[in-house]
Write a protein that holds these residues in place. Structure first.
Motif, PDB file in Angstrom:
ATOM      1  N   ALA A   1     -32.585  -8.001 -31.471  1.00  0.00           N
ATOM      2  CA  ALA A   1     -32.478  -6.790 -32.285  1.00  0.00           C
ATOM      3  C   ALA A   1     -33.432  -5.714 -31.769  1.00  0.00           C
ATOM      4  O   ALA A   1     -33.076  -4.529 -31.716  1.00  0.00           O
ATOM      5  CB  ALA A   1     -32.779  -7.113 -33.750  1.00  0.00           C
ATOM      6  N   ALA A   2     -34.626  -6.127 -31.366  1.00  0.00           N
ATOM      7  CA  ALA A   2     -35.599  -5.166 -30.843  1.00  0.00           C
ATOM      8  C   ALA A   2     -35.090  -4.557 -29.541  1.00  0.00           C
ATOM      9  O   ALA A   2     -35.242  -3.345 -29.307  1.00  0.00           O
ATOM     10  CB  ALA A   2     -36.949  -5.846 -30.624  1.00  0.00           C
ATOM     11  N   HIS A   3     -34.476  -5.377 -28.682  1.00  0.00           N
ATOM     12  CA  HIS A   3     -33.912  -4.850 -27.433  1.00  0.00           C
ATOM     13  C   HIS A   3     -32.787  -3.862 -27.721  1.00  0.00           C
ATOM     14  O   HIS A   3     -32.686  -2.812 -27.076  1.00  0.00           O
ATOM     15  CB  HIS A   3     -33.394  -5.992 -26.546  1.00  0.00           C
ATOM     16  CG  HIS A   3     -34.444  -6.627 -25.713  1.00  0.00           C
ATOM     17  ND1 HIS A   3     -35.072  -6.001 -24.668  1.00  0.00           N
ATOM     18  CD2 HIS A   3     -35.005  -7.859 -25.778  1.00  0.00           C
ATOM     19  CE1 HIS A   3     -35.957  -6.798 -24.121  1.00  0.00           C
ATOM     20  NE2 HIS A   3     -35.948  -7.948 -24.783  1.00  0.00           N
ATOM     21  N   THR A   4     -31.945  -4.193 -28.686  1.00  0.00           N
ATOM     22  CA  THR A   4     -30.847  -3.298 -29.063  1.00  0.00           C
ATOM     23  C   THR A   4     -31.407  -1.972 -29.564  1.00  0.00           C
ATOM     24  O   THR A   4     -30.952  -0.895 -29.172  1.00  0.00           O
ATOM     25  CB  THR A   4     -29.966  -3.960 -30.142  1.00  0.00           C
ATOM     26  OG1 THR A   4     -29.438  -5.179 -29.617  1.00  0.00           O
ATOM     27  CG2 THR A   4     -28.848  -3.038 -30.583  1.00  0.00           C
ATOM     28  N   GLU A   5     -32.422  -2.056 -30.420  1.00  0.00           N
ATOM     29  CA  GLU A   5     -33.035  -0.842 -30.958  1.00  0.00           C
ATOM     30  C   GLU A   5     -33.685  -0.027 -29.837  1.00  0.00           C
ATOM     31  O   GLU A   5     -33.567   1.198 -29.792  1.00  0.00           O
ATOM     32  CB  GLU A   5     -34.087  -1.203 -32.006  1.00  0.00           C
ATOM     33  CG  GLU A   5     -34.699  -0.016 -32.707  1.00  0.00           C
ATOM     34  CD  GLU A   5     -35.679  -0.383 -33.799  1.00  0.00           C
ATOM     35  OE1 GLU A   5     -36.332   0.532 -34.315  1.00  0.00           O
ATOM     36  OE2 GLU A   5     -35.796  -1.578 -34.136  1.00  0.00           O
ATOM     37  N   LEU A   6     -34.335  -0.720 -28.912  1.00  0.00           N
ATOM     38  CA  LEU A   6     -34.959  -0.037 -27.784  1.00  0.00           C
ATOM     39  C   LEU A   6     -33.906   0.672 -26.937  1.00  0.00           C
ATOM     40  O   LEU A   6     -34.098   1.822 -26.533  1.00  0.00           O
ATOM     41  CB  LEU A   6     -35.742  -1.038 -26.936  1.00  0.00           C
ATOM     42  CG  LEU A   6     -36.476  -0.483 -25.715  1.00  0.00           C
ATOM     43  CD1 LEU A   6     -37.500   0.566 -26.128  1.00  0.00           C
ATOM     44  CD2 LEU A   6     -37.143  -1.606 -24.949  1.00  0.00           C
ATOM     45  N   ASP A   7     -32.779  -0.003 -26.697  1.00  0.00           N
ATOM     46  CA  ASP A   7     -31.694   0.626 -25.928  1.00  0.00           C
ATOM     47  C   ASP A   7     -31.162   1.869 -26.639  1.00  0.00           C
ATOM     48  O   ASP A   7     -30.899   2.897 -26.011  1.00  0.00           O
ATOM     49  CB  ASP A   7     -30.556  -0.371 -25.686  1.00  0.00           C
ATOM     50  CG  ASP A   7     -30.937  -1.464 -24.698  1.00  0.00           C
ATOM     51  OD1 ASP A   7     -31.921  -1.280 -23.946  1.00  0.00           O
ATOM     52  OD2 ASP A   7     -30.244  -2.502 -24.685  1.00  0.00           O
TER      53      ASP A   7
ATOM     54  N   ALA B   1     -31.314   5.737 -25.341  1.00  0.00           N
ATOM     55  CA  ALA B   1     -30.126   6.602 -25.272  1.00  0.00           C
ATOM     56  C   ALA B   1     -30.392   7.908 -26.020  1.00  0.00           C
ATOM     57  O   ALA B   1     -30.065   8.995 -25.519  1.00  0.00           O
ATOM     58  CB  ALA B   1     -28.911   5.875 -25.848  1.00  0.00           C
ATOM     59  N   LYS B   2     -30.994   7.810 -27.205  1.00  0.00           N
ATOM     60  CA  LYS B   2     -31.300   9.016 -27.975  1.00  0.00           C
ATOM     61  C   LYS B   2     -32.296   9.888 -27.227  1.00  0.00           C
ATOM     62  O   LYS B   2     -32.196  11.121 -27.237  1.00  0.00           O
ATOM     63  CB  LYS B   2     -31.857   8.644 -29.352  1.00  0.00           C
ATOM     64  CG  LYS B   2     -30.801   8.127 -30.298  1.00  0.00           C
ATOM     65  CD  LYS B   2     -31.388   7.783 -31.655  1.00  0.00           C
ATOM     66  CE  LYS B   2     -30.320   7.211 -32.579  1.00  0.00           C
ATOM     67  NZ  LYS B   2     -30.891   6.811 -33.869  1.00  0.00           N
ATOM     68  N   SER B   3     -33.262   9.255 -26.587  1.00  0.00           N
ATOM     69  CA  SER B   3     -34.251  10.001 -25.810  1.00  0.00           C
ATOM     70  C   SER B   3     -33.580  10.740 -24.663  1.00  0.00           C
ATOM     71  O   SER B   3     -33.894  11.909 -24.402  1.00  0.00           O
ATOM     72  CB  SER B   3     -35.314   9.034 -25.274  1.00  0.00           C
ATOM     73  OG  SER B   3     -36.225   9.712 -24.456  1.00  0.00           O
ATOM     74  N   GLN B   4     -32.655  10.066 -23.975  1.00  0.00           N
ATOM     75  CA  GLN B   4     -31.920  10.713 -22.885  1.00  0.00           C
ATOM     76  C   GLN B   4     -31.102  11.885 -23.407  1.00  0.00           C
ATOM     77  O   GLN B   4     -31.050  12.949 -22.778  1.00  0.00           O
ATOM     78  CB  GLN B   4     -31.005   9.701 -22.172  1.00  0.00           C
ATOM     79  CG  GLN B   4     -31.760   8.667 -21.363  1.00  0.00           C
ATOM     80  CD  GLN B   4     -32.569   9.282 -20.239  1.00  0.00           C
ATOM     81  OE1 GLN B   4     -32.159  10.256 -19.635  1.00  0.00           O
ATOM     82  NE2 GLN B   4     -33.731   8.724 -19.958  1.00  0.00           N
ATOM     83  N   GLU B   5     -30.465  11.679 -24.573  1.00  0.00           N
ATOM     84  CA  GLU B   5     -29.684  12.771 -25.168  1.00  0.00           C
ATOM     85  C   GLU B   5     -30.592  13.943 -25.525  1.00  0.00           C
ATOM     86  O   GLU B   5     -30.238  15.099 -25.294  1.00  0.00           O
ATOM     87  CB  GLU B   5     -28.969  12.277 -26.428  1.00  0.00           C
ATOM     88  CG  GLU B   5     -27.831  11.310 -26.159  1.00  0.00           C
ATOM     89  CD  GLU B   5     -27.260  10.723 -27.443  1.00  0.00           C
ATOM     90  OE1 GLU B   5     -27.631  11.171 -28.547  1.00  0.00           O
ATOM     91  OE2 GLU B   5     -26.443   9.798 -27.332  1.00  0.00           O
ATOM     92  N   ALA B   6     -31.766  13.625 -26.083  1.00  0.00           N
ATOM     93  CA  ALA B   6     -32.706  14.687 -26.459  1.00  0.00           C
ATOM     94  C   ALA B   6     -33.194  15.439 -25.232  1.00  0.00           C
ATOM     95  O   ALA B   6     -33.310  16.668 -25.244  1.00  0.00           O
ATOM     96  CB  ALA B   6     -33.886  14.091 -27.230  1.00  0.00           C
TER      97      ALA B   6
END
Length: 118
Positions: free
Chosen positions: A54-60, A64-69
């Motif tokens: 779950a932590a890996h999923t959240e990190l991914d 992705a959100k960071s890349q979008e930002a």
């Protein structure tokens, strides 16, 4: 007498057998506890693996959100630069228009003066 001799010999063997039975029971109990502990550890390991997943999923997702930002910020910066350039072009056109209006006024003035002379 022989019977007593056999019973005397049998008694320590029975005691040893009883001790062995106790030891077997104790070892079986230890084995049972070890198996229970192993099950608990396996469950704890399973939960830890789930949490890690779950932590890996959240990190991914956060990556992705960071890349979008970052992309949005870059796009926003580009848009701001384009807007600034457009504002500068508008300002130059306005200045050119003022100059043209001033030249037109001068031309009309000169035309008016020339018309008066005629």
């Amino acid at each position: 007498e022989e019977r007593q001799s056999l019973e005397a010999k049998l008694k320590p063997a029975e005691e040893k057998f009883g001790d062995s039975q106790k030891l077997i029971a104790e070892l079986q109990e230890e084995l049972k506890q070890a198996n229970e502990k192993e099950e608990q550890l396996q469950e704890a390991l399973r939960l830890a693996v789930e949490q890690l997943s779950a932590a890996h999923t959240e990190l991914d997702e956060l990556r992705a959100k960071s890349q979008e930002a970052l992309a949005a910020k870059s796009s926003s910066a580009a848009a701001a630069a384009e807007q600034h350039a457009a504002e500068e072009r508008v300002q130059r056109v306005e200045e050119d228009l003022k100059g043209a209006l001033a030249r037109e006024a001068e031309f009309k003035e000169a035309l008016s003066l020339a018309a008066e002379r005629l």
